[in-house]
Each structure stands twice: as C-alpha cells, then as structure tokens.
Design a protein around this motif. Structure first.
Motif, mmCIF file in Angstrom:
data_model
loop_
_atom_site.group_PDB
_atom_site.id
_atom_site.type_symbol
_atom_site.label_atom_id
_atom_site.label_comp_id
_atom_site.label_asym_id
_atom_site.label_seq_id
_atom_site.Cartn_x
_atom_site.Cartn_y
_atom_site.Cartn_z
ATOM 1 N N ALA A 6 0.729 -1.203 0.261
ATOM 2 C CA ALA A 6 -0.256 0.049 0.066
ATOM 3 C C ALA A 6 0.879 0.841 -0.183
ATOM 4 O O ALA A 6 1.631 1.813 0.622
ATOM 5 C CB ALA A 6 -0.622 -0.109 1.247
ATOM 6 N N LYS A 81 -6.276 -1.051 0.831
ATOM 7 C CA LYS A 81 -5.666 0.780 0.615
ATOM 8 C C LYS A 81 -6.235 1.380 1.255
ATOM 9 O O LYS A 81 -6.668 1.027 2.353
ATOM 10 C CB LYS A 81 -7.845 0.152 -0.225
ATOM 11 C CG LYS A 81 -8.203 2.366 -0.579
ATOM 12 C CD LYS A 81 -9.652 1.830 -0.763
ATOM 13 C CE LYS A 81 -9.929 3.083 -1.234
ATOM 14 N NZ LYS A 81 -11.949 3.649 -0.708
ATOM 15 N N THR A 83 -6.503 4.950 3.321
ATOM 16 C CA THR A 83 -7.182 7.041 3.045
ATOM 17 C C THR A 83 -7.333 7.658 4.104
ATOM 18 O O THR A 83 -6.493 6.854 5.620
ATOM 19 C CB THR A 83 -8.730 6.020 3.162
ATOM 20 O OG1 THR A 83 -9.255 5.162 2.359
ATOM 21 C CG2 THR A 83 -9.591 7.290 2.901
#
Length: 125
Positions: A6, A81, A83
């Motif tokens: 990531a 992911k 964020t």
C-alpha cells in the motif's frame, strides 16, 4: 511477491500532535515521531482494517504499509487501501493475513522526503 502493498501519496498532509490510543509502533530512528496503530481484531484469512495515527506537527509525504511472515519469507496476497482521514490519521482497509503464525507489520512514513520505518509484530493462531 508484493513488497510494498500500500502506498498513499499526500500532497500537503500534515500530522498533528495527538493523544493517540492503541499500540505504539517501534522505530529504530532516534526521536522519530510517534506512530500508533488501532485494530479491533485480526481475523485469520479475512479482511480487516487498521487505523494509523502519526503524532507530530510535520508534513507527511507518503505512508506505506506492508506485512510479511519472516519465518516463511513472504508477504500478504492482497493489496490494502490507504485513506487519509486528516490530522495525521489514516485508515488501512483490506488487510488480510492468510496464514496463522507471526506477521510483521511495517509502516513507512515519509517526512519531508525522509522515510522512517515503524514495525509491530502480530501473532495469529
């Protein structure tokens, strides 16, 4: 093998001083900004999420997350992911530890172009 699973690039992200909860990640860098991780549960072979808090008033260029099994010399099979939630807080979704055993979580945070590595061990049964 996926080495860096990531990567989150931040154009002008700024961490702030915080009263973070959760586990403090360790770093070998002297006087490194504090980084904390909060995870509710780490299930075997199922996706989970973690929260990463970076506690310092310094610009964050990048945040990289990886996890490996040192005994087996491999990493995760999925790409999580990342964020940005603001104020030095990041949510990492779709983490998945597919085997029981010792996992090493590594978080690399870029501060002004200088990466600082943080680690934590997670034992899954």
């Amino acid at each position: 093998m996926i080495r860096w699973v990531a990567l989150f690039l931040i154009s002008s992200g700024m961490a702030v001083a915080c009263e973070a909860t959760g586990q403090r990640l360790s770093s070998e860098v002297l006087d490194a900004p504090e980084v904390h991780m909060v995870v509710d549960e780490v299930p075997l072979a199922q996706p989970f999420s973690i929260l990463i808090s970076v506690c310092d008033e310094i610009a964050i260029d990048t945040l990289r997350v990886d996890a490996t099994m040192p005994a087996h010399q491999h990493g995760m099979n999925y790409v999580p992911k990342v964020t940005e939630l603001g104020d030095g807080l990041f949510r990492v979704d779709d983490m998945l530890f597919h085997m029981p055993g010792l996992w090493e979580l590594q978080v690399d945070v870029g501060f002004g172009g200088e990466p600082v590595s943080y680690t934590s061990e997670v034992e899954l049964k």
